[in-house]
Design a protein around this motif. Structure first.
Motif, mmCIF file in Angstrom:
data_model
loop_
_atom_site.group_PDB
_atom_site.id
_atom_site.type_symbol
_atom_site.label_atom_id
_atom_site.label_comp_id
_atom_site.label_asym_id
_atom_site.label_seq_id
_atom_site.Cartn_x
_atom_site.Cartn_y
_atom_site.Cartn_z
ATOM 1 N N LEU A 124 40.072 13.866 -129.070
ATOM 2 C CA LEU A 124 41.001 12.815 -128.689
ATOM 3 C C LEU A 124 40.158 11.545 -127.898
ATOM 4 C CD1 LEU A 124 44.273 14.318 -128.215
ATOM 5 C CD2 LEU A 124 43.813 12.828 -130.145
ATOM 6 N N GLU A 125 39.640 11.874 -126.823
ATOM 7 C CA GLU A 125 39.013 10.959 -126.101
ATOM 8 C C GLU A 125 37.679 10.317 -126.658
ATOM 9 O OE1 GLU A 125 38.243 12.948 -122.170
ATOM 10 O OE2 GLU A 125 40.363 13.565 -122.224
ATOM 11 N N SER A 126 36.932 11.177 -127.077
ATOM 12 C CA SER A 126 35.562 10.956 -127.480
ATOM 13 C C SER A 126 35.157 10.784 -128.998
ATOM 14 C CB SER A 126 34.540 12.093 -126.953
ATOM 15 O OG SER A 126 34.756 13.239 -127.887
ATOM 16 N N THR A 127 36.109 10.789 -129.843
ATOM 17 C CA THR A 127 36.170 10.389 -131.282
ATOM 18 C C THR A 127 36.907 9.442 -132.019
ATOM 19 O OG1 THR A 127 37.198 12.256 -132.106
ATOM 20 C CG2 THR A 127 35.211 12.847 -131.339
ATOM 21 N N ASP A 128 36.785 9.034 -132.919
ATOM 22 C CA ASP A 128 37.556 8.525 -133.809
ATOM 23 C C ASP A 128 38.330 9.360 -134.922
ATOM 24 O OD1 ASP A 128 37.231 5.743 -132.633
ATOM 25 O OD2 ASP A 128 35.406 5.708 -133.668
ATOM 26 N N MET A 129 38.382 10.479 -134.726
ATOM 27 C CA MET A 129 38.949 11.519 -135.470
ATOM 28 C C MET A 129 40.557 11.042 -135.655
ATOM 29 S SD MET A 129 37.566 15.265 -135.131
ATOM 30 C CE MET A 129 35.944 15.564 -135.272
ATOM 31 N N GLU A 143 42.037 22.200 -124.683
ATOM 32 C CA GLU A 143 40.781 21.434 -124.159
ATOM 33 C C GLU A 143 40.047 20.920 -125.226
ATOM 34 O OE1 GLU A 143 38.505 19.939 -121.143
ATOM 35 O OE2 GLU A 143 40.697 20.598 -121.174
ATOM 36 N N ARG A 144 39.706 21.637 -126.339
ATOM 37 C CA ARG A 144 38.913 21.005 -127.326
ATOM 38 C C ARG A 144 39.556 19.822 -127.937
ATOM 39 N NH1 ARG A 144 34.272 19.720 -130.094
ATOM 40 N NH2 ARG A 144 34.228 19.952 -132.064
ATOM 41 N N ALA A 145 40.886 19.942 -128.281
ATOM 42 C CA ALA A 145 41.554 18.736 -128.756
ATOM 43 C C ALA A 145 41.553 17.433 -127.767
ATOM 44 C CB ALA A 145 42.982 19.238 -128.785
ATOM 45 N N ARG A 146 41.685 17.663 -126.472
ATOM 46 C CA ARG A 146 41.643 16.634 -125.354
ATOM 47 C C ARG A 146 40.334 15.900 -125.659
ATOM 48 N NH1 ARG A 146 43.984 19.125 -119.917
ATOM 49 N NH2 ARG A 146 43.178 16.946 -119.214
ATOM 50 N N LEU A 147 39.156 16.829 -125.681
ATOM 51 C CA LEU A 147 37.852 16.114 -125.557
ATOM 52 C C LEU A 147 37.868 15.272 -126.964
ATOM 53 C CD1 LEU A 147 35.052 15.757 -124.498
ATOM 54 C CD2 LEU A 147 34.582 17.991 -125.584
ATOM 55 N N ALA A 162 35.248 14.472 -120.796
ATOM 56 C CA ALA A 162 33.833 14.255 -120.770
ATOM 57 C C ALA A 162 33.267 14.213 -119.486
ATOM 58 C CB ALA A 162 33.424 13.175 -121.749
ATOM 59 N N VAL A 163 33.934 13.346 -118.605
ATOM 60 C CA VAL A 163 33.036 13.119 -117.372
ATOM 61 C C VAL A 163 33.494 14.466 -116.438
ATOM 62 C CG1 VAL A 163 33.224 11.876 -115.160
ATOM 63 C CG2 VAL A 163 33.195 10.613 -117.308
ATOM 64 N N ALA A 164 34.737 14.945 -116.610
ATOM 65 C CA ALA A 164 35.047 16.272 -115.792
ATOM 66 C C ALA A 164 34.364 17.301 -116.213
ATOM 67 C CB ALA A 164 36.441 16.504 -115.951
ATOM 68 N N ASN A 165 33.917 17.489 -117.352
ATOM 69 C CA ASN A 165 33.238 18.519 -117.895
ATOM 70 C C ASN A 165 31.629 18.363 -117.589
ATOM 71 O OD1 ASN A 165 35.457 19.426 -119.192
ATOM 72 N ND2 ASN A 165 35.055 18.860 -121.285
ATOM 73 N N ALA A 166 31.257 17.154 -117.409
ATOM 74 C CA ALA A 166 29.810 16.901 -117.027
ATOM 75 C C ALA A 166 29.481 17.264 -115.408
ATOM 76 C CB ALA A 166 29.336 15.506 -117.334
#
Length: 338
Positions: A277-282, A271-275, A182-186
Motif C-alpha cells: 500500500l505504501e510503495s506501489t500503485d497496486m 505487513e506485506r499488505a502495508r508495504l 519501507a523506512v522502518a524495515n530498512a
C-alpha cells in the motif's frame, strides 16, 4: 528538517536502553542518506550520571535540551521508580520535565514509564512497563490504564514500552508511524533486528527448549512461506514441506516463534499488505491477492481488526509524496475501499 529527539538519562540509567533511541532513529534516512531524526542526550543538571553498571556517562546537554525536542525519550534506570504512593520526583527532575513543550511526543522505555506516571502524564492513558514491575506500578498509579502484557502502547503523543528489546520494537513502530514501513524495515535490516513485532504481542512467553536434534525446525518453512504469501498456505502444506506431522510442526513452530502458524501468517500478510500500500500503485484488489488475503473485503477486515484503518486510508496516511511508486503489473481495476 530533522525531527529532534531528546533522551533523558537519569541516575542508574541502563546503558542498553539508553542507546536504543540513537541507534534506531539515527539509522532512519531518506533516499539521499539524509537522517530523518536528530538525537541528543541530556541529564537533569547537565552533569555525568552513573549507569547501572561500572561506568558513568558524561553528556553535552542539560535540561534545556528538553525545550528543544519534538520527542522526549525516558529510558529505564535500575530503580524501577518511586516506591511510595506519595512519590516525589524531586525538584531537579520535576523542573526538568516542566521544560517540555506542550504537544511534545513522550516515550518511555521499560521502567521509564514510572517517571511519566509519577509526573501525572499517564493518568487515564494506556501504558505498560516491564512485566516484573507491573504489580508495583499498578499499586502506585491506579489512574493509569496499565496493560501488563503488551510489548508497547501508543496513545498518540504518549507511548510506552516493556523491557529491553520492546524498546527497539517501540522505536521501530515510531519510525514506521512517521515514515512508513519501507523506512522502518530498512532500519531493522541495518540494525539486524526483526522489522515488526506488534505492540499487542505478549511481553513474556516462556518457551520450551527445542530438542537437541531439532535441526532447522520450521525456520526454513517460514522463509519459504514469506516468498509465497500470495498462495494458499494451509497448515498441512506447511507441515508436509517441513517433513513433519501437523501436530509436530505446530508444536515446533510455537517453540521457535511463540505463535501459532495461522497467527504468524496473518501478521506477515498484514505487513506485506502495508508495504504494498505504501510503495506501489497496486489497486486494493491487487494488494489483497499479492499479500494472500484474496479479496479486498478480507484485506479490509484484517486491517481494520489489527490497525483500525481501511486500506485506502492507510495508503493516504503513510505513503510519502516524494517516494517513487511502482506500477503493479497485471490487469487494472480495483474495488471501493471505504
Amino acid at each position: 528538517m530533522a525531527h529532534k529527539v531528546a533522551v533523558l538519562a537519569l541516575d542508574g540509567v541502563i546503558a542498553f536502553e539508553l542507546g536504543i533511541p540513537a541507534r534506531i532513529f539515527e539509522s532512519a534516512k531518506d533516499a539521499d542518506g539524509v537522517p530523518y531524526y536528530r538525537v541528543a542526550t541530556c541529564t537533569v543538571d547537565g552533569r555525568p550520571v552513573p549507569t547501572s553498571t561500572d561506568f558513568r556517562i558524561a553528556v553535552d546537554h542539560g535540561p534545556e535540551l528538553l525545550e528543544w525536542a519534538d520527542t522526549v525519550v525516558i529510558p529505564a534506570s535500575t530503580d524501577p521508580g518511586p516506591k511510595q504512593l506519595d512519590a516525589d520526583l524531586g525538584p531537579a527532575l520535576t523542573a526538568a520535565l516542566a521544560r517540555i513543550r506542550p504537544g511534545t511526543r513522550l516515550v518511555s522505555i521499560c521502567t521509564g514509564s514510572f517517571v511519566l506516571a509519577a509526573a501525572g502524564l499517564l493518568d487515564g492513558r494506556p501504558a505498560t512497563t516491564h512485566w516484573r514491575y507491573t504489580e508495583l506500578f499498578a499499586a502506585l498509579y491506579p489512574k493509569v490504564r496499565l496493560d501488563p502484557d503488551v510489548l508497547f502502547t501508543d496513545d498518540g503523543t504518549v507511548l510506552t514500552s516493556g523491557g529491553v528489546a520492546a524498546g527497539i520494537d517501540l522505536c521501530l513502530h515510531i519510525v514506521r508511524r512517521d515514515h512508513g514501513s519501507a523506512v522502518a524495515n530498512a532500519v531493522a535490516r541495518t540494525c539486524l533486528v526483526p522489522p515488526w513485532r506488534e505492540g499487542g504481542q505478549k511481553q513474556y512467553v516462556e518457551l520450551p527448549r527445542p530438542a537437541v536434534d531439532a535441526g532447522p525446525g520450521a525456520a526454513a518453512v517460514r522463509a519459504w512461506a514469506l516468498e509465497h504469501l500470495d498462495q494458499p498456505l494451509p497448515l498441512r502444506r506447511l507441515a508436509d514441506r517441513a517433513g513433519m506431522s501437523v501436530r509436530t510442526f505446530t508444536r515446533r513452530f510455537r517453540e521457535e516463534t511463540g505463535s501459532s502458524p495461522g497467527r504468524w501468517l496473518t501478521v506477515q500478510r498484514t505487513e506485506r499488505a502495508r508495504l504494498l500500500l505504501e510503495s506501489t500503485d497496486m489497486t486494493i484488489d491487487q494488494v489483497a491477492r499479492e499479500s494472500g488475503f484474496g479479496t479486498a473485503a478480507s484485506l479490509r477486515l484484517r486491517l481494520r481488526g489489527r490497525l483500525d484503518v481501511a486500506p485506502s486510508a492507510y495508503r493516504r496516511t503513510f505513503r510519502s509524496a516524494e517516494q517513487p511508486h511502482r506500477q503493479a503489473a497485471g490487469p487494472a481495476g480495483g474495488s471501493a475501499d471505504e
